[in-house]
Design a protein around this motif. Structure first.
Motif, PDB file in Angstrom:
ATOM      1  N   ALA A  22       0.752  -1.241   0.053  1.00  0.00           N
ATOM      2  CA  ALA A  22       0.084  -0.143   0.040  1.00  0.00           C
ATOM      3  C   ALA A  22       0.712   1.217   0.041  1.00  0.00           C
ATOM      4  CB  ALA A  22      -0.887   0.036   1.415  1.00  0.00           C
ATOM      5  N   LYS A  71     -16.087  -3.633   7.864  1.00  0.00           N
ATOM      6  CA  LYS A  71     -15.778  -3.570   6.684  1.00  0.00           C
ATOM      7  C   LYS A  71     -14.610  -2.064   6.851  1.00  0.00           C
ATOM      8  CE  LYS A  71     -19.237  -0.077   5.501  1.00  0.00           C
ATOM      9  NZ  LYS A  71     -20.399   0.126   4.609  1.00  0.00           N
ATOM     10  N   VAL A  74     -11.966   4.455   6.000  1.00  0.00           N
ATOM     11  CA  VAL A  74     -10.796   5.352   5.619  1.00  0.00           C
ATOM     12  C   VAL A  74     -10.805   6.765   5.935  1.00  0.00           C
ATOM     13  CG1 VAL A  74      -9.467   6.201   3.467  1.00  0.00           C
ATOM     14  CG2 VAL A  74     -10.538   3.793   3.605  1.00  0.00           C
ATOM     15  N   ARG A 124      -5.238  11.440   0.512  1.00  0.00           N
ATOM     16  CA  ARG A 124      -6.307  10.811   0.262  1.00  0.00           C
ATOM     17  C   ARG A 124      -5.852   9.438  -0.331  1.00  0.00           C
ATOM     18  NH1 ARG A 124     -11.396  12.407   0.605  1.00  0.00           N
ATOM     19  NH2 ARG A 124     -11.727  14.698   0.815  1.00  0.00           N
ATOM     20  N   GLY A 126      -5.689   6.349  -2.535  1.00  0.00           N
ATOM     21  CA  GLY A 126      -6.173   6.074  -3.734  1.00  0.00           C
ATOM     22  C   GLY A 126      -6.627   4.601  -3.727  1.00  0.00           C
ATOM     23  N   ASP A 127      -7.297   4.370  -4.770  1.00  0.00           N
ATOM     24  CA  ASP A 127      -7.767   2.835  -4.909  1.00  0.00           C
ATOM     25  C   ASP A 127      -6.677   1.899  -4.983  1.00  0.00           C
ATOM     26  OD1 ASP A 127     -10.422   4.211  -5.244  1.00  0.00           O
ATOM     27  OD2 ASP A 127     -10.472   3.934  -7.326  1.00  0.00           O
ATOM     28  N   ARG A 128      -5.577   2.133  -5.404  1.00  0.00           N
ATOM     29  CA  ARG A 128      -4.783   1.005  -5.453  1.00  0.00           C
ATOM     30  C   ARG A 128      -4.080   0.757  -4.216  1.00  0.00           C
ATOM     31  NH1 ARG A 128       1.314   1.426  -8.992  1.00  0.00           N
ATOM     32  NH2 ARG A 128       1.877  -0.507  -7.897  1.00  0.00           N
ATOM     33  N   SER A 129      -4.162   2.014  -3.367  1.00  0.00           N
ATOM     34  CA  SER A 129      -3.648   1.346  -1.860  1.00  0.00           C
ATOM     35  C   SER A 129      -4.815   0.665  -1.019  1.00  0.00           C
ATOM     36  CB  SER A 129      -3.143   2.919  -1.335  1.00  0.00           C
ATOM     37  OG  SER A 129      -2.189   3.470  -1.633  1.00  0.00           O
ATOM     38  N   VAL A 130      -5.825   1.354  -1.319  1.00  0.00           N
ATOM     39  CA  VAL A 130      -7.048   0.619  -0.476  1.00  0.00           C
ATOM     40  C   VAL A 130      -7.111  -0.725  -0.761  1.00  0.00           C
ATOM     41  CG1 VAL A 130      -9.534   0.732   0.020  1.00  0.00           C
ATOM     42  CG2 VAL A 130      -8.269   2.633  -0.339  1.00  0.00           C
ATOM     43  N   THR A 131      -7.133  -0.914  -2.240  1.00  0.00           N
ATOM     44  CA  THR A 131      -7.321  -2.479  -2.808  1.00  0.00           C
ATOM     45  C   THR A 131      -6.055  -3.244  -2.100  1.00  0.00           C
ATOM     46  OG1 THR A 131      -8.334  -1.790  -4.678  1.00  0.00           O
ATOM     47  CG2 THR A 131      -7.358  -3.926  -4.735  1.00  0.00           C
ATOM     48  N   GLU A 135      -6.520  -6.890   0.096  1.00  0.00           N
ATOM     49  CA  GLU A 135      -6.067  -7.810  -0.409  1.00  0.00           C
ATOM     50  C   GLU A 135      -5.093  -8.586   0.787  1.00  0.00           C
ATOM     51  OE1 GLU A 135      -4.180  -6.999  -3.909  1.00  0.00           O
ATOM     52  OE2 GLU A 135      -6.058  -7.374  -5.172  1.00  0.00           O
TER      53      GLU A 135
END
Length: 276
Positions: A22, A71, A74, A124, A126-131, A135
């Motif tokens: 992340a 869940k 953030v 903020r 990003g989607d990559r870090s959150v995903t 995972e």
């Protein structure tokens, strides 16, 4: 149930992966007792120990909210957020955390741990870090589930003191079923240390092998399926292999055991204490 020490070690390994995946400088977390109370035991990238030992109950702070909603949560700016209670502001401020995300680790519908990734400035995610963080949490869920199943299988093999006198072996069918399940679990395990431990348990269920042919782990996995009456297609699906690969492993095992049929191979493997 997996021991607290095993869970702590797995959480720490997950946090190490989380930092890299992340791209966060700080990662922390710990095990959740009874699905509701987190104890912060693992810190990576920290500059103080202000977060260490915190007990976070469900509904309290960021981790408590993640436990409650089950869940990821953030927070781009921890201090101005009205989505959480601020029970732990002093500890968070001492460590310099600003942007943070908490991900619950859920096994068999129970929250078993919480993983945090944090940055000491306003960002903020990003989607990559959150995903990536999610995972890592999912991988940890699988690892804890595997360890819990191994422990459950071993517990099933332990006879009740009143039901079986000392020295009486556990029911043979139960041993064979547990041996087969443990080998299937081992086939899906990536951690070499855990796989070695499972292999050692499987060996203890069969006894010391007699002098003779030795089979590879995969050949044993395939032969175990044959012993359970599975077709090649069933074995392939259970082990995540192709049908032709299963046939190849089975042929190799039959050749090593000097067997002409699957049944002969299974019986020979049992005589050699390779299968229970």
């Amino acid at each position: 149930m997996t021991s607290a020490a095993e869970t702590a070690a797995e959480v720490r390994r997950a946090l190490a992966r989380l930092r890299g995946a992340a791209g966060v400088p700080l990662a922390f977390g710990g095990e959740v007792a009874d699905g509701k109370r987190l104890r912060m035991t693992e810190l990576l990238g920290n500059t103080t120990t202000s977060l260490l030992g915190l007990v976070v109950a469900e509904g309290k702070g960021l981790g408590g909210r993640a436990i409650g909603v089950r869940k990821p949560v953030v927070l781009p700016d921890y201090y101005t957020s009205d989505a959480i209670s601020h029970h732990f502001d002093r500890a968070v401020q001492t460590e310099g955390v600003r942007s943070v995300m908490a991900v619950p680790v859920i096994v068999q519908r129970t929250v078993r741990a919480v993983l945090y990734g944090a940055v000491r400035e306003h960002v903020r995610f990003g989607d990559r870090s959150v995903t990536a963080m999610v995972e890592v949490a999912r991988d940890l869920e699988q690892e804890l589930a595997v360890r819990a199943e191994v422990r459950r299988r071993l517990d099933l093999l332990a006879p009740e003191p009143e039901a079986a006198p000392p020295g009486k072996p556990a029911d043979l069918q139960a041993i064979r079923e547990s041996h087969a399940e443990l080998r299937r679990i081992a086939a899906a395990v990536e951690d070499p240390q855990l796989r070695a431990r499972i292999d050692a348990v499987c060996q203890s269920l069969t006894g010391d092998p007699v002098r003779g042919p030795s089979l590879s782990p995969r050949e044993l996995d395939v032969l175990e399926g044959a012993a359970a009456g599975q077709t090649n297609a069933d074995i392939a699906e259970a082990l995540g292999l192709g049908p032709e690969t299963v046939k190849s492993y089975l042929r190799n095992a039959m050749r090593k055991l000097d067997a002409k049929t699957r049944l002969q191979a299974v019986n020979a493997a049992r005589r050699a204490n390779l299968l229970p």
